[in-house]
Write a protein that holds these residues in place. Structure first.
Motif, PDB file in Angstrom:
ATOM      1  N   GLY A 133      80.090  34.515  58.247  1.00 24.28           N
ATOM      2  CA  GLY A 133      79.982  33.063  58.328  1.00 24.28           C
ATOM      3  C   GLY A 133      81.123  32.307  57.698  1.00 24.28           C
ATOM      4  N   ILE A 134      82.352  32.829  57.819  1.00 22.51           N
ATOM      5  CA  ILE A 134      83.495  32.169  57.194  1.00 22.51           C
ATOM      6  C   ILE A 134      83.737  30.784  57.802  1.00 22.51           C
ATOM      7  CG2 ILE A 134      85.148  33.226  58.773  1.00 22.51           C
ATOM      8  CD1 ILE A 134      85.683  32.471  55.021  1.00 22.51           C
ATOM      9  N   PHE A 135      83.453  30.628  59.099  1.00 24.26           N
ATOM     10  CA  PHE A 135      83.664  29.316  59.716  1.00 24.26           C
ATOM     11  C   PHE A 135      82.721  28.263  59.116  1.00 24.26           C
ATOM     12  CE2 PHE A 135      82.838  26.095  62.982  1.00 24.26           C
ATOM     13  CZ  PHE A 135      84.133  25.661  63.231  1.00 24.26           C
ATOM     14  N   GLY A 136      81.477  28.642  58.869  1.00 21.90           N
ATOM     15  CA  GLY A 136      80.555  27.719  58.211  1.00 21.90           C
ATOM     16  C   GLY A 136      81.053  27.346  56.822  1.00 21.90           C
ATOM     17  N   ARG A 137      81.662  28.295  56.132  1.00 23.86           N
ATOM     18  CA  ARG A 137      82.232  28.013  54.814  1.00 23.86           C
ATOM     19  C   ARG A 137      83.383  27.013  54.935  1.00 23.86           C
ATOM     20  NH1 ARG A 137      82.475  30.835  49.871  1.00 23.86           N
ATOM     21  NH2 ARG A 137      83.573  29.485  48.395  1.00 23.86           N
TER      22      ARG A 137
ATOM     23  N   VAL B  29      88.624  29.939  68.441  1.00 24.07           N
ATOM     24  CA  VAL B  29      89.470  28.778  68.154  1.00 24.07           C
ATOM     25  C   VAL B  29      89.035  27.571  68.979  1.00 24.07           C
ATOM     26  CG1 VAL B  29      91.812  27.861  68.367  1.00 24.07           C
ATOM     27  CG2 VAL B  29      91.450  30.138  67.403  1.00 24.07           C
ATOM     28  N   ILE B  30      88.734  27.794  70.253  1.00 23.97           N
ATOM     29  CA  ILE B  30      88.351  26.678  71.125  1.00 23.97           C
ATOM     30  C   ILE B  30      86.988  26.128  70.722  1.00 23.97           C
ATOM     31  CG2 ILE B  30      87.744  26.055  73.485  1.00 23.97           C
ATOM     32  CD1 ILE B  30      89.893  28.041  74.409  1.00 23.97           C
ATOM     33  N   THR B  31      86.016  27.010  70.509  1.00 24.93           N
ATOM     34  CA  THR B  31      84.691  26.544  70.103  1.00 24.93           C
ATOM     35  C   THR B  31      84.741  25.894  68.726  1.00 24.93           C
ATOM     36  OG1 THR B  31      83.726  28.368  71.363  1.00 24.93           O
ATOM     37  CG2 THR B  31      82.288  27.226  69.816  1.00 24.93           C
ATOM     38  N   GLY B  32      85.491  26.484  67.810  1.00 25.31           N
ATOM     39  CA  GLY B  32      85.621  25.898  66.480  1.00 25.31           C
ATOM     40  C   GLY B  32      86.307  24.545  66.501  1.00 25.31           C
ATOM     41  N   SER B  33      87.292  24.378  67.379  1.00 27.27           N
ATOM     42  CA  SER B  33      87.959  23.083  67.496  1.00 27.27           C
ATOM     43  C   SER B  33      86.995  22.018  67.983  1.00 27.27           C
ATOM     44  CB  SER B  33      89.146  23.197  68.461  1.00 27.27           C
ATOM     45  OG  SER B  33      90.108  24.109  67.975  1.00 27.27           O
ATOM     46  N   LEU B  34      86.125  22.393  68.928  1.00 32.25           N
ATOM     47  CA  LEU B  34      85.128  21.435  69.415  1.00 32.25           C
ATOM     48  C   LEU B  34      84.167  21.042  68.298  1.00 32.25           C
ATOM     49  CD1 LEU B  34      83.789  19.883  71.752  1.00 32.25           C
ATOM     50  CD2 LEU B  34      82.459  21.957  72.221  1.00 32.25           C
TER      51      LEU B  34
ATOM     52  N   PHE C 260      76.327  28.378  73.586  1.00 30.47           N
ATOM     53  CA  PHE C 260      75.457  28.727  72.457  1.00 30.47           C
ATOM     54  C   PHE C 260      75.770  30.112  71.905  1.00 30.47           C
ATOM     55  CE2 PHE C 260      72.686  25.735  74.952  1.00 30.47           C
ATOM     56  CZ  PHE C 260      72.855  24.666  74.085  1.00 30.47           C
ATOM     57  N   SER C 261      76.079  31.043  72.787  1.00 29.33           N
ATOM     58  CA  SER C 261      76.456  32.378  72.303  1.00 29.33           C
ATOM     59  C   SER C 261      77.802  32.329  71.590  1.00 29.33           C
ATOM     60  CB  SER C 261      76.501  33.374  73.466  1.00 29.33           C
ATOM     61  OG  SER C 261      77.459  32.979  74.435  1.00 29.33           O
ATOM     62  N   ASN C 262      78.719  31.488  72.069  1.00 25.57           N
ATOM     63  CA  ASN C 262      80.003  31.338  71.377  1.00 25.57           C
ATOM     64  C   ASN C 262      79.806  30.771  69.976  1.00 25.57           C
ATOM     65  OD1 ASN C 262      81.393  32.260  73.603  1.00 25.57           O
ATOM     66  ND2 ASN C 262      81.992  30.231  74.331  1.00 25.57           N
ATOM     67  N   VAL C 263      78.934  29.769  69.865  1.00 29.16           N
ATOM     68  CA  VAL C 263      78.659  29.175  68.552  1.00 29.16           C
ATOM     69  C   VAL C 263      78.014  30.201  67.626  1.00 29.16           C
ATOM     70  CG1 VAL C 263      77.299  27.428  67.346  1.00 29.16           C
ATOM     71  CG2 VAL C 263      78.495  26.829  69.459  1.00 29.16           C
ATOM     72  N   ALA C 264      77.048  30.980  68.152  1.00 32.10           N
ATOM     73  CA  ALA C 264      76.389  31.993  67.325  1.00 32.10           C
ATOM     74  C   ALA C 264      77.384  33.042  66.858  1.00 32.10           C
ATOM     75  CB  ALA C 264      75.256  32.644  68.112  1.00 32.10           C
ATOM     76  N   ASP C 265      78.251  33.504  67.760  1.00 34.30           N
ATOM     77  CA  ASP C 265      79.257  34.505  67.375  1.00 34.30           C
ATOM     78  C   ASP C 265      80.241  33.923  66.373  1.00 34.30           C
ATOM     79  OD1 ASP C 265      78.068  36.281  69.117  1.00 34.30           O
ATOM     80  OD2 ASP C 265      79.502  35.902  70.744  1.00 34.30           O
ATOM     81  N   LEU C 266      80.593  32.656  66.551  1.00 33.56           N
ATOM     82  CA  LEU C 266      81.547  32.015  65.645  1.00 33.56           C
ATOM     83  C   LEU C 266      81.006  31.962  64.222  1.00 33.56           C
ATOM     84  CD1 LEU C 266      84.159  30.325  65.229  1.00 33.56           C
ATOM     85  CD2 LEU C 266      82.825  28.303  65.858  1.00 33.56           C
ATOM     86  N   PHE C 267      79.750  31.559  64.062  1.00 31.84           N
ATOM     87  CA  PHE C 267      79.181  31.448  62.721  1.00 31.84           C
ATOM     88  C   PHE C 267      78.819  32.807  62.124  1.00 31.84           C
ATOM     89  CE2 PHE C 267      78.631  27.003  63.911  1.00 31.84           C
ATOM     90  CZ  PHE C 267      78.885  26.363  62.713  1.00 31.84           C
ATOM     91  N   ALA C 268      78.699  33.821  62.966  1.00 33.65           N
ATOM     92  CA  ALA C 268      78.382  35.163  62.447  1.00 33.65           C
ATOM     93  C   ALA C 268      79.622  35.940  62.035  1.00 33.65           C
ATOM     94  CB  ALA C 268      77.607  35.953  63.499  1.00 33.65           C
ATOM     95  N   TYR C 269      80.786  35.548  62.505  1.00 31.88           N
ATOM     96  CA  TYR C 269      82.005  36.314  62.250  1.00 31.88           C
ATOM     97  C   TYR C 269      82.382  36.258  60.771  1.00 31.88           C
ATOM     98  CZ  TYR C 269      86.793  37.983  62.685  1.00 31.88           C
ATOM     99  OH  TYR C 269      87.954  38.709  62.545  1.00 31.88           O
TER     100      TYR C 269
ATOM    101  N   THR D 289      82.574  26.436  76.701  1.00 31.80           N
ATOM    102  CA  THR D 289      81.410  27.078  77.330  1.00 31.80           C
ATOM    103  C   THR D 289      81.743  28.439  77.936  1.00 31.80           C
ATOM    104  OG1 THR D 289      81.823  26.035  79.489  1.00 31.80           O
ATOM    105  CG2 THR D 289      80.505  24.799  77.897  1.00 31.80           C
ATOM    106  N   LYS D 290      82.992  28.863  77.863  1.00 31.33           N
ATOM    107  CA  LYS D 290      83.421  30.119  78.492  1.00 31.33           C
ATOM    108  C   LYS D 290      83.569  31.227  77.454  1.00 31.33           C
ATOM    109  CE  LYS D 290      86.262  27.544  81.849  1.00 31.33           C
ATOM    110  NZ  LYS D 290      87.633  27.363  82.373  1.00 31.33           N
ATOM    111  N   ASN D 291      83.348  32.457  77.900  1.00 30.54           N
ATOM    112  CA  ASN D 291      83.667  33.594  77.045  1.00 30.54           C
ATOM    113  C   ASN D 291      85.143  33.956  77.227  1.00 30.54           C
ATOM    114  OD1 ASN D 291      83.833  35.010  79.484  1.00 30.54           O
ATOM    115  ND2 ASN D 291      81.727  35.761  79.321  1.00 30.54           N
ATOM    116  N   ASN D 292      85.600  34.967  76.500  1.00 29.13           N
ATOM    117  CA  ASN D 292      87.014  35.316  76.553  1.00 29.13           C
ATOM    118  C   ASN D 292      87.467  35.702  77.950  1.00 29.13           C
ATOM    119  OD1 ASN D 292      88.200  34.869  74.039  1.00 29.13           O
ATOM    120  ND2 ASN D 292      87.351  36.750  73.173  1.00 29.13           N
TER     121      ASN D 292
END
Length: 289
Positions: A76-80, A257-262, A64-73, A44-47
């Motif tokens: 969308g490589i993380f979604g792949r 990494v933390i949000t993706g691990s969750l 939610f912003s971390n998740v949005a940034d993660l999938f947009a990076y 739930t924390k930013n950098n």
């Protein structure tokens, strides 16, 4: 006749035993849940807050912003990566489970020359660590041109000696030979007998082996590391590992990494919750005949 009385010493001993057991269970639960709790809090924390408010200290809610940034990076490589993991785990586990159930059923219900020797050879495969055979599999895949493809991860996962062992144990307990003989007398062929009679009886076995295979495929790391070079083919675990390896040069990856691990543990948790009744019945199979 009066009921036997319980001595104070016995009551004290029982209370002490329960206290010790409950304390040990609480410590084990704490040890198990602490990493997950840390992950939930820090996702739930930013950098900035990850370094300014480390550990279990709460900060501004940015999940939610971390998740949005993660999938947009990176488009969308993380979604792949998540989709790749689902492909490797779901498709691979389904195929592996079907092969294991077929093999275990055949080892139990059919008599053929060298059956027990062949079964013993299959059981030897349980003793061989997957990391030991990863390099030979890479050399074989390189010879036939499968390296750096989806098949390089899917095909080795089809072989599951432990699944064959479980399937045979389940077939001995769940599928009576008399039922199969009655189906054959009624004119059903061997495939029809397996599909319509044996397979429904083996549904707890199928789901138990599927959960084992799904979990193993989802957590599979070394084989994709050896077989894959294209990041578009990575499973989620390998992708997060590569991000984690570049944290010194790319500190913005900490939150990723933390949000993706969750997020990467959500499918595993969902699978266990959805299939837990099969899991429980499967683990107790064969305990009582």
């Amino acid at each position: 006749m009066s009921a036997p009385s319980t001595s104070p010493a016995a009551s004290t001993s029982t209370w002490a035993s329960r206290t010790v057991v409950n304390t040990l269970l609480a410590l084990v639960a704490l040890y198990t849940l602490m990493p997950l709790s840390w992950l939930l809090v820090n996702a739930t924390k930013n950098n900035g807050d990850l370094f300014g408010r480390p550990g279990f200290r709460l900060a501004e809610f940015n999940l939610f912003s971390n998740v949005a940034d993660l999938f947009a990076y990176q488009d969308g490589i993380f979604g792949r990566w998540l989709a790749n993991s689902m492909l490797y785990s779901v498709a691979g586990a389904l195929a592996s489970t079907l092969i294991s159930v077929l093999a275990g059923y055949a080892f139990d219900k059919y008599a053929f020359r060298g059956k027990e020797k062949l079964y013993g050879l299959v059981l030897l495969g349980i003793l061989v660590p997957h990391t030991v055979i990863s390099l030979p599999m890479y050399l074989m895949a390189s010879e036939i041109g499968l390296v750096n493809t989806y098949w390089a991860v899917l095909v080795p996962g089809l072989v599951n000696p432990f699944g064959v062992y479980l399937a045979r144990v389940f077939a001995e307990s769940y599928v009576p030979g008399e039922t199969l003989e009655a189906a054959r007398i009624d004119g059903a062929g061997e495939l029809r007998t397996f599909r319509s009679v044996a397979l429904p009886m083996l549904s707890p076995a199928f789901m138990t082996i599927f959960l084992f295979s799904f979990t193993g495929s989802w957590n599979n790391f070394f084989l994709p590391l050896v077989m894959l070079n294209d990041s578009a083919l990575y499973p989620v675990g390998l992708g997060l590992f590569n991000w984690n390896a570049t944290l010194a040069q790319e500190p913005q990856f900490y939150a990723f990494v933390i949000t993706g691990s969750l997020l990467s543990i959500v499918p595993l948790a969902a699978a266990f919750v959805a299939l837990q009744r099969y899991w429980r019945s499967g683990l107790t199979a064969g305990a009582v005949k």
